[in-house]
Design a protein around this motif. Sequence first.
Motif, PDB file in Angstrom:
ATOM      1  N   ARG A   5       0.920  -1.392  -0.165  1.00 16.47           N
ATOM      2  CA  ARG A   5       0.155  -0.257   0.229  1.00 16.47           C
ATOM      3  C   ARG A   5       0.761   1.345  -0.128  1.00 16.47           C
ATOM      4  N   LYS A   6       1.896   1.204   1.292  1.00 18.56           N
ATOM      5  CA  LYS A   6       3.265   2.289   1.168  1.00 18.56           C
ATOM      6  C   LYS A   6       3.408   2.464  -0.387  1.00 18.56           C
ATOM      7  N   ASP A   7       3.897   1.472  -1.203  1.00 17.88           N
ATOM      8  CA  ASP A   7       4.796   1.327  -2.234  1.00 17.88           C
ATOM      9  C   ASP A   7       3.042   2.175  -3.172  1.00 17.88           C
ATOM     10  N   LYS A   8       2.391   1.685  -3.746  1.00 19.27           N
ATOM     11  CA  LYS A   8       1.139   2.428  -4.443  1.00 19.27           C
ATOM     12  C   LYS A   8       1.119   3.784  -4.245  1.00 19.27           C
ATOM     13  N   ILE A   9       0.959   4.354  -2.686  1.00 18.50           N
ATOM     14  CA  ILE A   9       0.644   5.477  -2.397  1.00 18.50           C
ATOM     15  C   ILE A   9       1.541   6.640  -3.192  1.00 18.50           C
ATOM     16  N   GLN A  10       2.998   5.587  -2.787  1.00 13.51           N
ATOM     17  CA  GLN A  10       4.912   6.505  -3.736  1.00 13.51           C
ATOM     18  C   GLN A  10       4.290   6.725  -5.359  1.00 13.51           C
ATOM     19  N   LEU A  11       4.193   5.778  -5.691  1.00 14.81           N
ATOM     20  CA  LEU A  11       3.472   5.572  -6.986  1.00 14.81           C
ATOM     21  C   LEU A  11       2.994   6.777  -7.202  1.00 14.81           C
ATOM     22  N   ILE A  12       1.775   7.099  -6.935  1.00 16.66           N
ATOM     23  CA  ILE A  12       0.551   7.490  -6.881  1.00 16.66           C
ATOM     24  C   ILE A  12       1.651   8.839  -6.982  1.00 16.66           C
ATOM     25  N   VAL A  13       2.170   9.430  -5.802  1.00 15.07           N
ATOM     26  CA  VAL A  13       2.627  11.207  -5.403  1.00 15.07           C
ATOM     27  C   VAL A  13       3.651  11.204  -6.488  1.00 15.07           C
ATOM     28  N   ARG A  14       3.998  10.726  -7.048  1.00 14.98           N
ATOM     29  CA  ARG A  14       5.368  10.594  -8.434  1.00 14.98           C
ATOM     30  C   ARG A  14       4.946  11.287  -9.429  1.00 14.98           C
ATOM     31  N   ARG A  15       3.180   9.896  -9.553  1.00 18.69           N
ATOM     32  CA  ARG A  15       2.984  10.658 -10.693  1.00 18.69           C
ATOM     33  C   ARG A  15       2.130  12.043 -10.819  1.00 18.69           C
ATOM     34  N   ILE A  16       1.639  11.959  -9.706  1.00 21.43           N
ATOM     35  CA  ILE A  16       1.449  13.730 -10.082  1.00 21.43           C
ATOM     36  C   ILE A  16       2.552  15.108  -9.913  1.00 21.43           C
ATOM     37  N   PHE A  17       3.356  14.170  -9.493  1.00 17.37           N
ATOM     38  CA  PHE A  17       4.628  15.662  -9.122  1.00 17.37           C
ATOM     39  C   PHE A  17       5.021  15.576 -10.814  1.00 17.37           C
TER      40      PHE A  17
END
Length: 618
Positions: A5-17
């Motif tokens: 779940r943490k990895d998914k959140i990090q991935l989403i944040v990176r994509r938004i950035f």
Amino acid sequence: MVQTRKDKIQLIVRRIFLILTDIILINGSVLLALMMRYEMTIKLIELQYIDRYERFLIPFTIITLLVFWCCKIYHSLWQYASIAELYKIVEACVITELIHVAATMYLGLALPRSTYFLSGVFLVISISASRFMYRMIRTVLQSYRQTDETVRIMIIGAGDATNVLIREISNSRYLDNSKVVCVIDDKPEKVGKYIHGIKIVGNRDKIKECSVDYDIDEIIFAIPSASVEDRKNILNICKETKCELKILPGVYQMVDGEVNINDIRKVDVLDLLGREPIEVDIDSIMGYVRNKTVLVTGGGGSIGSELCRQIVSHKPKKLIIFDIYENNAYDIQQELLREHPEANIETLIGSVRNTSRVDSIFAQYKPDIIYHAAAHKHVPLMEDSPNEAIKNNVFGTLNVAKMADKYGAEKFVLISTDKAVNPTNIMGASKRMCEMIVQAYNGKSKTDYVAVRFGNVLGSNGSVIPLFKKQIEAGGPVTVTHHDIIRYFMTIPEAVSLVLQAGAYAQGGEIFILDMGEPVKIDDLAKNLIRLSGYTLGVDMNIEYTGLRPGEKLYEELLMAEEGLQNTRNKLIHIGKPLEFDKDCFFDNLDQLKKSVYDETDKVREMVKGIVETYKFS
């Protein structure tokens, strides 16, 4: 689950950035191109172009983001960015500009022609810079994070594998405390050059010197295509250093051209044996088991279980696993059912010494092919219990061989040993008698009886390497019987390949023998294993010499001189010519021997000597 779940959140944040960064860069590129067209002065830009720029701002941004998404610009792992990712960026930007030109012309919102070209160039540069800047920052930060605990790595080989390894070690967040500091390669033209800023400092002769000069903690052997001989020679140099040794096994993952850190394993003593593995094209020879009922006695043991694995993958009608040890039989049964749920597997418990049990199995299942691997094999234990060795090995084999003849089996393959040659122990003598049983029955039966003879099997139950490892884990000492004792070695898959090929070649009466190259000193094996385990011989760990055990030879032979050798289609597999003996006298002697061992007399060695003339005992 939390980590996922943490990895998914990090991935989403990176994509938004990345998307927010791209929105700025997309519109900034067009504006900068317009300003370049008008001498970098906004006031000089014609108002109609400012108006057109503003009107097409949002559609152009959305179109560009969609093109980027379709070109998977947001799907790449940018810490591993390479030329392939740069191609994707150029492709996406070219498509974007073509759409930009077509759409603005069609809608009457055209900009100066030079603006399209310039904005495309700026877009490629800015998008590429934003992605590769991540790698650069990460590399710089990692170089500053080096501490006294940093693992300093030397890599052997300056090829494609090393190229990818250095890149992955540099970028991996799990290896922040690891740093490649030098590379070794034997090609003179490479020495002095650099890979990703890491210098190729010399050839294999420099390994020891550079391990000290560069304060190396770990050496990685990264030449997947190296021959066994080259690998052995280089690793023998490496093990003289105090560094931990690791290796990339075999020629691997060349389809992707990628190397994964997880493919690196610790160097094993097998890497130092220095013999090319025996290659047998199993698929081309295993047609003879298809749709046949196959019985493997001792099917839960080291060799027997590997036989079952190989056989079941070639679609026998039924595989019968027969073993006296229920736990071993259960383990291989469950493994095979997991891997081959469609397979017809029967697991039976019983002893080959039990004539009635063996007879009932043959009567019920009528096996076509028998692999006879059930045996007592520990030399010192059998010296202390010679009657049990004869009961199990000789009369167990006789029981199974009789039933193969009685019920019309096609093939009977006996697992034998190099200890059967000029035996000095009761185990070896018992296996020589097993070979004689095979030869005797082959002459009077329609069944093809053959024997397969090989040396020590690495990793099998009771073999020397697992024993040494346990002793090392316990803090030592490592026990070796004699400084000069030597043995032939082979791996379990090699042994099984030979057994299966013997079944394919069998015409009846042969003793198949593997050319196993040069024998290995057990003393060297122990020393290598101590070094590979990270210990210094004589400082952290000692070797204790215990003396030869009863019945033990300094060296083993693979066949008697008078047997001669014949070649087969596989140049590493030979056939020993069977020795002639009086079959009727042999069976009469077996009857007397059986009575003696079941009466528990102490005359077994003398009686065995009367049957096996080459048997010597003290």
